[in-house]
Design a protein around this motif. Structure first.
Motif, PDB file in Angstrom:
ATOM      1  N   THR A 149       0.846  -1.204   0.000  1.00 52.11           N
ATOM      2  CA  THR A 149       0.000   0.000   0.000  1.00 52.11           C
ATOM      3  C   THR A 149       0.878   1.250   0.000  1.00 52.11           C
ATOM      4  O   THR A 149       0.628   2.211  -0.726  1.00 52.11           O
ATOM      5  N   GLN A 150       1.940   1.198   0.810  1.00 52.04           N
ATOM      6  CA  GLN A 150       2.878   2.324   0.864  1.00 52.04           C
ATOM      7  C   GLN A 150       3.511   2.554  -0.506  1.00 52.04           C
ATOM      8  O   GLN A 150       3.652   3.688  -0.956  1.00 52.04           O
ATOM      9  N   ARG A 151       3.824   1.453  -1.184  1.00 52.65           N
ATOM     10  CA  ARG A 151       4.453   1.573  -2.500  1.00 52.65           C
ATOM     11  C   ARG A 151       3.488   2.209  -3.499  1.00 52.65           C
ATOM     12  O   ARG A 151       3.877   3.034  -4.322  1.00 52.65           O
ATOM     13  N   LEU A 152       2.209   1.834  -3.408  1.00 53.40           N
ATOM     14  CA  LEU A 152       1.205   2.447  -4.286  1.00 53.40           C
ATOM     15  C   LEU A 152       1.136   3.949  -4.037  1.00 53.40           C
ATOM     16  O   LEU A 152       1.060   4.755  -4.967  1.00 53.40           O
ATOM     17  N   LEU A 153       1.169   4.336  -2.770  1.00 52.51           N
ATOM     18  CA  LEU A 153       1.101   5.761  -2.430  1.00 52.51           C
ATOM     19  C   LEU A 153       2.355   6.495  -2.906  1.00 52.51           C
ATOM     20  O   LEU A 153       2.277   7.607  -3.424  1.00 52.51           O
ATOM     21  N   ASP A 154       3.509   5.848  -2.753  1.00 52.40           N
ATOM     22  CA  ASP A 154       4.764   6.482  -3.176  1.00 52.40           C
ATOM     23  C   ASP A 154       4.842   6.678  -4.684  1.00 52.40           C
ATOM     24  O   ASP A 154       5.599   7.511  -5.169  1.00 52.40           O
ATOM     25  N   ALA A 155       4.091   5.859  -5.423  1.00 52.12           N
ATOM     26  CA  ALA A 155       4.168   5.928  -6.886  1.00 52.12           C
ATOM     27  C   ALA A 155       3.301   7.046  -7.460  1.00 52.12           C
ATOM     28  O   ALA A 155       3.263   7.236  -8.668  1.00 52.12           O
ATOM     29  N   ILE A 156       2.602   7.778  -6.605  1.00 47.79           N
ATOM     30  CA  ILE A 156       1.736   8.850  -7.113  1.00 47.79           C
ATOM     31  C   ILE A 156       2.569  10.100  -7.385  1.00 47.79           C
ATOM     32  O   ILE A 156       3.243  10.613  -6.495  1.00 47.79           O
ATOM     33  N   PRO A 157       2.532  10.598  -8.638  1.00 49.85           N
ATOM     34  CA  PRO A 157       3.315  11.793  -8.962  1.00 49.85           C
ATOM     35  C   PRO A 157       2.831  12.997  -8.153  1.00 49.85           C
ATOM     36  O   PRO A 157       1.636  13.187  -7.973  1.00 49.85           O
ATOM     37  N   ARG A 158       3.776  13.766  -7.656  1.00 47.36           N
ATOM     38  CA  ARG A 158       3.444  14.960  -6.876  1.00 47.36           C
ATOM     39  C   ARG A 158       4.660  15.874  -6.949  1.00 47.36           C
ATOM     40  O   ARG A 158       5.743  15.426  -7.342  1.00 47.36           O
ATOM     41  N   PRO A 159       4.522  17.141  -6.545  1.00 46.27           N
ATOM     42  CA  PRO A 159       5.687  18.027  -6.622  1.00 46.27           C
ATOM     43  C   PRO A 159       6.847  17.452  -5.805  1.00 46.27           C
ATOM     44  O   PRO A 159       6.639  16.953  -4.701  1.00 46.27           O
ATOM     45  N   GLY A 160       8.039  17.504  -6.385  1.00 53.64           N
ATOM     46  CA  GLY A 160       9.211  17.000  -5.689  1.00 53.64           C
ATOM     47  C   GLY A 160       9.382  15.486  -5.775  1.00 53.64           C
ATOM     48  O   GLY A 160      10.300  14.927  -5.201  1.00 53.64           O
ATOM     49  N   TRP A 161       8.496  14.830  -6.501  1.00 50.33           N
ATOM     50  CA  TRP A 161       8.522  13.365  -6.645  1.00 50.33           C
ATOM     51  C   TRP A 161       9.773  12.939  -7.392  1.00 50.33           C
ATOM     52  O   TRP A 161      10.134  13.538  -8.401  1.00 50.33           O
ATOM     53  N   LYS A 162      10.457  11.935  -6.873  1.00 47.93           N
ATOM     54  CA  LYS A 162      11.613  11.378  -7.578  1.00 47.93           C
ATOM     55  C   LYS A 162      11.287   9.933  -7.931  1.00 47.93           C
ATOM     56  O   LYS A 162      11.398   9.054  -7.087  1.00 47.93           O
TER      57      LYS A 162
END
Lengths: 266, 336
Positions: free
Chosen positions: A247-260
């Motif tokens: 679930t954390q990985r799904l959330l981390d994969a969401i593009p957002r400002p500063g996303w790497k």
């Protein structure tokens, strides 16, 4: 409390060519109480759509049971009366409304046909109910006289929702129902769904890969991966503080400002 | 030839307007688009259906159907693209520009192995078999494919959509292009796969100096991975600027509306939806293209089409840009 929908130990196997067996859904259980909204989240191959199709009666489970108000429904029991009963329990809206609308039929005619099949024989009553439904989903009267190809994507999805509502179901299954819409139109349909849920006292089973949409439309969420449930709980709790790494990985994969974005080897 | 201090931009699009042949007549698909791209830079071309974002790129590459009418100018390193000879155009397409499509499956021959697909171009240009294979395998590794040798022997149907998109990127890299154009490269992919594909494209740009034009409907994605964003609506470029500033202090009511339409992943609140539906250039009203859906429209907006002009740190085509300057700060939201 009597749950409106209970799915117990659903399992779905597919026989592949060459004799192999693919288990699409392993022992999945969930329930939806009246007026509740449960989202099933996952990526392709997670089994989320298969679960929805089993509940809707579009596919039989290999094992497990689906109950409405604790009454068992057997998809193989194909009597017309049983099918009608099930239709009033649950209706499904798909990602691509084109495939569920007859291209030759006007919107009014296709809704009227559904109403007639469910015992509304008076033509004038059907017309009145169709007009009422158009209004409910925010479509102008002239749309009722249009054929699907004359409508925009957003209008077609409203028509699909309208058709689903025609038999006054208690549960609406929405399978990626807003995924194919343009962002500006998607927002309108999400708002419409929230309004309808309140005014029609509907329960939702919302299948989606989009966590933003899930946050807006669901009270509870179940995260699936490879046919199994990895996490479930209230939508706010799961999305604010996921306990499962996937679930954390799904959330981390969401593009957002500063996303790497990080590339994983495959 | 004169010596200039500043090199010409890699790609420069000025006052582009395009009409496509429809039946016996023509129909506008782009009415006013201008932008330029320097070497190593990335640009997100953002818009909804019918906005003309894909057509803009097709026009820039001179890939329009026969009978199309194109006005304005397109220059590649200063060279007029529409004045190129056929052979120059072919070599430009083949060796300097790479195109990544939304659906790799539709662009990779299903009857041939991945190895054949990757090496046929090299072999045709005279590169030896062994060298072609080695180069293709190295590129598959470059895009994160761990068993290149096995993959080379497989057919497209044996690979997932995400893997096939990596193969597509590798195929584009074979010719070492100066510019990669990616048309919704991750729209059909799962989020976790999207992340990998975006990381690969980002890495190529940072470490190999490839320029990138990414066509997308996802403003959050564009803001996260590109330097600049151009927002297109009904065939017109309505706002352009640094990705960060468009995302946090966008001025055009359409850019702001697009951001507010995206459901947030962090909080639940009723969405501020833009009324109506996106229109294409041929359906656009005579004044501002967005006037029918805009909450800030005044009479001038109905009468006069605004052109792109500098306001704050952006270029924006809106009569009321100065009045709307109060910055809108948005929390992170995003498509999965």
């Amino acid at each position: 409390m009597v749950e409106q929908l209970t799915a117990r130990h659903l399992r779905k196997e597919y026989r592949l060519r060459g004799g192999e067996t693919l288990v699409a859904v392993h022992d999945v259980s969930f329930s939806v109480s009246a007026g509740d909204s449960l989202a099933i989240v996952g990526e392709s191959g997670s089994g989320k759509t298969t679960c929805a199709r089993i509940v809707a009666g579009l596919e039989p489970a290999t094992s497990g049971t689906v109950l409405f108000d604790e009454q068992e429904v057997d998809a193989a029991q194909a009597r017309v009366s049983a099918r009608r009963w099930r239709a009033r329990q649950v209706q499904m809206v798909f990602q691509d409304p084109y495939s569920s609308l007859d291209p030759r039929q006007s919107v009014n005619d296709s809704v009227s046909e559904v109403l007639a099949a469910h015992g509304l024989h008076d033509r004038r009553e059907r017309a009145a109910r169709t007009a009422d439904l158009l209004d409910k989903v925010g479509l102008p009267e002239r749309v009722g006289r249009s054929k699907p190809k004359q409508l925009s994507g957003g209008q077609r999805q409203r028509v699909a929702i309208m058709k689903a509502l025609a038999v006054k179901p208690r549960l609406l299954i929405l399978d990626e129902a807003v995924s194919a819409l343009d962002v500006s139109v998607q927002a309108q349909v999400i708002n419409l769904l929230s309004d309808l849920r309140a005014s029609e006292k509907l329960a939702f089973l919302f299948i989606s890969h989009d966590l933003g949409v899930v946050r807006q439309v669901s009270d509870r969420v179940m995260v699936m991966r490879h046919g199994r449930v990895v996490e479930e709980g209230s939508t706010d709790a799961v999305l604010d503080a996921p306990s499962d790494p996937y679930t954390q990985r799904l959330l981390d994969a969401i593009p957002r400002p500063g996303w790497k974005p990080v590339a994983r080897a495959v | 030839m004169s010596v200039t201090e500043i090199p010409a931009p890699l790609l420069e699009v000025r006052d582009l307007a395009v009409d496509l042949p429809v039946g016996k007549g023509h129909r506008p698909v782009i009415t006013d688009v201008s932008f330029s791209l320097r070497a190593g830079e990335s640009l997100g071309l953002v818009g909804e259906s019918g906005s003309g974002k894909s057509m803009t790129v097709r026009s820039a590459l001179r890939l329009l159907p026969a009978g199309s009418r194109v006005a304005g100018s397109i220059r590649w390193e200063g060279e007029d693209v529409y004045a190129m000879s056929r052979s120059r155009l072919r070599s430009w397409h083949a060796s300097e520009v790479g195109f990544i499509h939304q659906d790799p499956r539709a662009h990779i021959n299903p009857l041939r192995t991945i190895g054949d697909f990757l090496t046929e171009g090299l072999r045709a240009s005279g590169v030896g078999r062994r060298e072609s294979v080695e180069k293709a395998e190295a590129l598959l590794e470059r895009v994160g494919i761990t068993e290149p040798r096995t993959r080379m022997r497989q057919y497209p149907h044996e690979l997932s959509g995400g893997l096939l998109q990596r193969v597509m990127i590798a195929s584009v890299l074979l010719v070492e292009p100066k510019l990669i154009i990616a048309d919704e490269p991750t729209t059909a992919l799962d989020v976790t796969i999207q992340e990998s594909v975006m990381a690969i494209l980002d890495d190529l740009r940072r470490h190999e100096g490839v320029s990138l034009v990414m066509i997308t409907h996802d403003l959050d994605l564009a803001a996260a991975v590109t330097d600049r964003i151009a927002v297109v609506y009904a065939g017109q470029l309505v706002e352009e600027g640094a990705s960060g500033s468009i995302h946090t202090e966008g001025l055009h009511p359409y850019s702001v509306g697009l951001l507010e339409s995206r459901p947030s992943t962090t909080r639940r609140q009723r969405l501020r939806a833009i009324p109506g539906r996106p229109v294409a250039a041929f359906e656009a009203p005579p004044g501002c293209v967005f006037v029918d859906r805009c909450a800030h429209a005044v009479d001038t907006c109905r009468e006069e089409r605004p052109s792109l002009r500098p306001v704050q740190r952006q270029l924006v085509a809106c009569h009321r840009a100065e009045d709307l300057q109060a910055p809108v700060v948005l929390a992170a939201g995003g498509a999965l």
